[in-house]
Design an enzyme around this catalytic site. Structure first.
Site, PDB file in Angstrom:
ATOM      1  N   ASP A 186       0.811  -1.225   0.000  1.00 12.34           N
ATOM      2  CA  ASP A 186       0.000   0.000   0.000  1.00 12.34           C
ATOM      3  C   ASP A 186       0.843   1.273   0.000  1.00 12.34           C
ATOM      4  O   ASP A 186       0.460   2.289   0.572  1.00 12.34           O
ATOM      5  CB  ASP A 186      -0.959   0.025   1.211  1.00 12.34           C
ATOM      6  CG  ASP A 186      -1.772  -1.239   1.297  1.00 12.34           C
ATOM      7  OD1 ASP A 186      -2.278  -1.677   0.261  1.00 12.34           O
ATOM      8  OD2 ASP A 186      -1.889  -1.812   2.404  1.00 12.34           O
TER       9      ASP A 186
ATOM     10  N   LYS B  90       2.169   2.175  -5.122  1.00  5.94           N
ATOM     11  CA  LYS B  90       2.883   1.689  -6.320  1.00  5.94           C
ATOM     12  C   LYS B  90       2.046   1.897  -7.575  1.00  5.94           C
ATOM     13  O   LYS B  90       2.584   2.145  -8.643  1.00  5.94           O
ATOM     14  CB  LYS B  90       3.213   0.192  -6.177  1.00  5.94           C
ATOM     15  CG  LYS B  90       4.188  -0.112  -5.062  1.00  5.94           C
ATOM     16  CD  LYS B  90       4.436  -1.604  -4.938  1.00  5.94           C
ATOM     17  CE  LYS B  90       3.227  -2.384  -4.476  1.00  5.94           C
ATOM     18  NZ  LYS B  90       2.802  -2.135  -3.093  1.00  5.94           N
TER      19      LYS B  90
ATOM     20  N   GLN C 209       2.211  -5.998  -3.154  1.00  2.86           N
ATOM     21  CA  GLN C 209       2.553  -6.039  -1.721  1.00  2.86           C
ATOM     22  C   GLN C 209       3.859  -5.262  -1.493  1.00  2.86           C
ATOM     23  O   GLN C 209       4.089  -4.284  -2.185  1.00  2.86           O
ATOM     24  CB  GLN C 209       2.641  -7.488  -1.207  1.00  2.86           C
ATOM     25  CG  GLN C 209       1.284  -8.185  -1.112  1.00  2.86           C
ATOM     26  CD  GLN C 209       0.820  -8.814  -2.400  1.00  2.86           C
ATOM     27  OE1 GLN C 209       1.569  -9.465  -3.083  1.00  2.86           O
ATOM     28  NE2 GLN C 209      -0.441  -8.624  -2.731  1.00  2.86           N
TER      29      GLN C 209
HETATM   30  P1  IMP Z   1      -2.504 -12.762   1.952  1.00  2.81           P
HETATM   31  O1  IMP Z   1      -1.600 -12.208   0.907  1.00  2.81           O
HETATM   32  O2  IMP Z   1      -3.956 -12.540   1.655  1.00  2.81           O
HETATM   33  O3  IMP Z   1      -2.192 -14.197   2.271  1.00  2.81           O
HETATM   34  O4  IMP Z   1      -2.247 -11.955   3.312  1.00  2.81           O
HETATM   35  C1  IMP Z   1      -1.029 -12.064   4.029  1.00  2.81           C
HETATM   36  C2  IMP Z   1      -0.640 -10.718   4.625  1.00  2.81           C
HETATM   37  O5  IMP Z   1      -0.302  -9.836   3.570  1.00  2.81           O
HETATM   38  C3  IMP Z   1      -1.756 -10.015   5.411  1.00  2.81           C
HETATM   39  O6  IMP Z   1      -1.172  -9.295   6.454  1.00  2.81           O
HETATM   40  C4  IMP Z   1      -2.351  -9.082   4.400  1.00  2.81           C
HETATM   41  O7  IMP Z   1      -2.994  -7.995   5.003  1.00  2.81           O
HETATM   42  C5  IMP Z   1      -1.107  -8.667   3.651  1.00  2.81           C
HETATM   43  N1  IMP Z   1      -1.366  -8.217   2.283  1.00  2.81           N
HETATM   44  C6  IMP Z   1      -1.619  -8.974   1.203  1.00  2.81           C
HETATM   45  N2  IMP Z   1      -1.780  -8.213   0.113  1.00  2.81           N
HETATM   46  C7  IMP Z   1      -1.594  -6.949   0.510  1.00  2.81           C
HETATM   47  C8  IMP Z   1      -1.586  -5.700  -0.185  1.00  2.81           C
HETATM   48  O8  IMP Z   1      -1.767  -5.601  -1.401  1.00  2.81           O
HETATM   49  N3  IMP Z   1      -1.355  -4.594   0.580  1.00  2.81           N
HETATM   50  C9  IMP Z   1      -1.113  -4.676   1.906  1.00  2.81           C
HETATM   51  N4  IMP Z   1      -1.096  -5.804   2.596  1.00  2.81           N
HETATM   52  C10 IMP Z   1      -1.334  -6.945   1.893  1.00  2.81           C
END
Ligand code: IMP
Length: 435
Positions: free
Chosen positions: A13, A16, A223
């Protein structure tokens, strides 16, 4: 010729989407190399807000090739929905979008597994619930299904039924997995596949051909560094390689073709989900950052945890990504603050740490050591040149660059494309990105 990687330096966040949107003007192709629809970029074009989860934000610029590399995981219904949204906005998808055939699918059982695991797991990760972890787990366990596998419906049907039966056998009696019907699942996936089949390519071949032709490719990370499965705050990470190295495996290009890496950073820090966050502010200042920065997830709508800029983590991102330069976003969010803090070290059990610890247990016990800087209490919104920024703001920028050890080449001063300062740094000059 310059092929660049853009990565997030924090916990995602960082903005990007806007940075890639601006840079993509100078590139022929934009490639996503990891992650799935857990990402969400909000891009503003002609006052209209567009949220993209899978398709690279470069799609909004005419004539750019947008490629989903083999390292991405694809939720087919989410992808077809996004394509529909883009078509409604009159964005040309045909001839612009290319999907790597080797990208793995996120299937409905992955989403159920993700959500149900989060309900009972210790530790809770705070995932986006999009099935990302279970999909990458299947990929690594060699149980995954790749989008190109759907060219052979008979074999796909068999593999899907076998995979679902296996998941059901491992699930508890109350699991929603038992409600999934293999035939319905097969039909649904095939129906969505038919809509995207025409976009499938060998992504590595396409990208390497572009590079050989001397065209410019931008690799867009999703991410951020601290969410990278290897280099982030494990286990509170996503399940893919969000750092620069991931671009090579996730797009099928050799490191010798990469000319540089740009790190995107916010003027403060945010995090969604669980896990240690040394500079987190749970007070009124944290709330102010959340409100002024509209820090609510683009994918899940969750309020983001907010805190001061962490230069220890930033230096770590510079190191593990080999960053040549930085793009700074949301500077204007700090405009009203009388004072600004930057974390320059950690206090850990009586010891002063200046390097980011890879051990999450240690990070959880770290207290930030702050340096206090004056605020500028003046609007920076829409500034187009460094000289237009208040003096205290330029002091803050100089300090930030000194702490990071690299220059800032781009400063975003608002959500719109034109609200941007491009700085004449050596990196941007070398890559032909100064105006
Ligand atoms: P997942 O990618 O859904 O498995 O989440 C794993 C961790 O990554 C969690 O803490 C999510 O909040 C974080 N996360 C995944 N994608 C994003 C993103 O695009 N921005 C910020 N945090 C993310």
């Amino acid at each position: 010729m310059a092929n660049l990687i853009v990565v997030g330096t924090q916990w995602g966040d960082e903005g990007k989407g806007k940075v890639v949107d601006i840079l993509s003007e100078s590139f022929d192709a934009v490639v996503r190399f990891q992650g799935g629809n857990n990402a969400g970029h909000t891009v503003v074009v002609a006052e209209a807000k567009v949220v993209l989860h899978l398709v690279p934000s470069g799609i909004l610029r005419m004539g750019k090739m947008c490629i989903l590399g083999n390292g991405v995981v694809i939720d087919l219904p989410a992808l077809t929905h996004e394509i529909e949204q883009l078509r409604k906005l009159q964005v040309r998808v045909e001839g612009s979008l290319y999907i790597g055939k080797s990208a793995h699918l996120v299937l409905p059982y992955h989403k159920i597994l993700d959500v149900e695991r989060e309900r009972h797991a210790t530790p809770r990760i705070g995932t986006t619930g999009r099935g990302i972890g279970p999909a990458y787990a299947d990929k690594m366990a060699r149980l995954g299904i790749r989008i190109g596998d759907l060219y052979d419906p008979v074999a796909f049907r068999e593999r899907l039924a076998a995979a679902l039966a296996e998941k059901k056998a491992q699930a508890g009696p109350g699991s929603l997995l038992h409600t999934l019907d293999p035939t319905a699942l097969f039909r649904e996936q095939m129906q969505h596949f038919e809509q995207v089949k025409a976009f499938l390519v060998d992504a590595s071949e396409v990208i390497n051909r572009l590079i050989a032709e001397g065209r410019r490719t931008l690799f867009e990370g999703a991410q951020g560094t601290l969410l990278d499965v290897d280099l982030g705050t494990y286990p509170y990470v996503t399940s893919s390689s969000a750092t620069a190295g991931g671009a090579c495996t996730g797009a099928g290009v050799g490191p010798t073709h990469i000319d540089g890496v740009v790190g995107v950073m916010k003027a403060y820090t945010t995090r969604v989900g669980e896990g240690p966050f040394p500079t987190e502010l749970t007070d009124a200042t944290g709330q102010l950052l959340r409100d002024r920065g509209q820090e609510y997830g683009a994918t899940t709508g969750r309020p983001r945890r907010c805190g001061w800029l962490d230069a220890v983590a930033l230096r770590y991102a510079v190191r593990v990504n080999g960053l040549r330069t930085l793009a700074l976003t949301k500077l204007d969010v700090l405009d009203t603050l009388p004072g600004i803090r930057v974390c320059t070290g950690y206090q850990y059990r009586g010891e002063r740490l200046t390097a980011f610890p890879n051990e999450t247990g240690i990070l959880a016990e770290c207290a930030p050591v702050y340096e206090d800087l004056s605020g500028w209490e003046e609007s920076t919104i829409g500034a187009l040149k460094l000289e237009q920024l208040p003096k205290a703001c330029r002091v803050y920028l100089d300090r930030l660059q000194a702490l990071a050890g690299v220059d800032v080449s781009l400063i975003s001063t608002g959500a719109r494309r034109d609200q941007t300062i491009l700085v004449d740094t050596s990196a941007f000059r070398e890559w032909g990105l100064t105006r």
